[in-house]
Design an enzyme around this catalytic site. Sequence first.
Site, mmCIF file in Angstrom:
data_model
loop_
_atom_site.group_PDB
_atom_site.id
_atom_site.type_symbol
_atom_site.label_atom_id
_atom_site.label_comp_id
_atom_site.label_asym_id
_atom_site.label_seq_id
_atom_site.Cartn_x
_atom_site.Cartn_y
_atom_site.Cartn_z
ATOM 1 N N SER A 130 -8.278 -16.348 -5.973
ATOM 2 C CA SER A 130 -7.638 -15.140 -6.485
ATOM 3 C C SER A 130 -7.926 -13.949 -5.572
ATOM 4 O O SER A 130 -7.602 -13.992 -4.395
ATOM 5 C CB SER A 130 -8.090 -14.901 -7.934
ATOM 6 O OG SER A 130 -7.305 -13.919 -8.563
ATOM 7 N N ASP B 284 1.502 -19.938 -12.428
ATOM 8 C CA ASP B 284 0.802 -18.721 -12.016
ATOM 9 C C ASP B 284 1.804 -17.653 -11.600
ATOM 10 O O ASP B 284 2.710 -17.930 -10.805
ATOM 11 C CB ASP B 284 -0.109 -19.069 -10.836
ATOM 12 C CG ASP B 284 -1.014 -17.933 -10.404
ATOM 13 O OD1 ASP B 284 -0.870 -16.801 -10.900
ATOM 14 O OD2 ASP B 284 -1.871 -18.184 -9.539
ATOM 15 N N HIS C 92 -3.141 -19.515 -13.552
ATOM 16 C CA HIS C 92 -4.070 -18.796 -12.684
ATOM 17 C C HIS C 92 -5.503 -18.940 -13.218
ATOM 18 O O HIS C 92 -5.747 -18.864 -14.412
ATOM 19 C CB HIS C 92 -3.688 -17.313 -12.651
ATOM 20 C CG HIS C 92 -4.407 -16.520 -11.611
ATOM 21 N ND1 HIS C 92 -3.995 -16.472 -10.299
ATOM 22 C CD2 HIS C 92 -5.525 -15.746 -11.680
ATOM 23 C CE1 HIS C 92 -4.813 -15.695 -9.615
ATOM 24 N NE2 HIS C 92 -5.760 -15.252 -10.429
#
Length: 284
Positions: free
Chosen positions: A128, A222, A252
């Site tokens: 991320s 995501d 995610h």
Amino acid sequence: MRSAYEKERSGWNRPVIDLHSVTDAVLDLDGGPLGIRVYRPDAGASLPALVFLHGGGFVVGSLDSHDRIMRQLCRRSGAVVVGVDYPLAPENPHPAALDRIEQALVAVADGARVHGIDPGRLGIGGDSAGAHLALAAALRLRDRRPEAVKFMLLYYGLYGLEESEPRRRFADPVYGLSPDELQFYQASYLGSKPAPGGKAMDLLASDLAGLPPALVGAAALDPLLDDSLALSDALRNAGGHADLRVYDGVPHGFLHWSRLVPTAVQALEDGARAVAASLFMPPS
């Protein structure tokens, strides 16, 4: 936010995965001390290393929140994993975290500050926001120390897209990131004085030539899916190598779920194998 994030992740980090050693240490750098955590799979005196940057939108997350992820990568790859406790936004807006990460990478590449690793076999990775920072740091090191980083492991990062179909399709907290959260994280990272030209977030607009090979891991559900697809294409178009893996049925942040979700285990295994394949070779 930070307390809630740590509390939610703490359950996913148990039971603790045993390794040869896990040691908290401090790098004494020009910009001041910086905390790291060194995960060792065995007592090897000269092992390759993966510097790993935790996710959390530049605002939350820690070495503790991502402990199991780093332990899994260490155990499965056979490489040392060095987690970096970089400064968080909004107290430390861009480029504070990136500056400190670059200093840590140079220290690890110099070999004198983290014992027991081979500085000629160094990779960088993250998930991320950590993947964004890993790519940004690799770009800096490419220009400053072209041979320092040999591999990149990038899981579901945000790399510069402002609009995409997945951002509309999965615009709900159930998929890990809402539009409001994305806006909050980005504003916190950039602070009140954005970088000239507003390009701090847009790594896709950078010259990506000369970067090391990468495994780019993406989650199919995501909002940031297209960031990974675009990065993979951009790296290849720049003459580099990108192995894209899109993991079906997960949102995610799914790497945290390796205790119960087989897809998370598979994604970490894929990353660990790529680390081993790229770094377990004689240094050139």
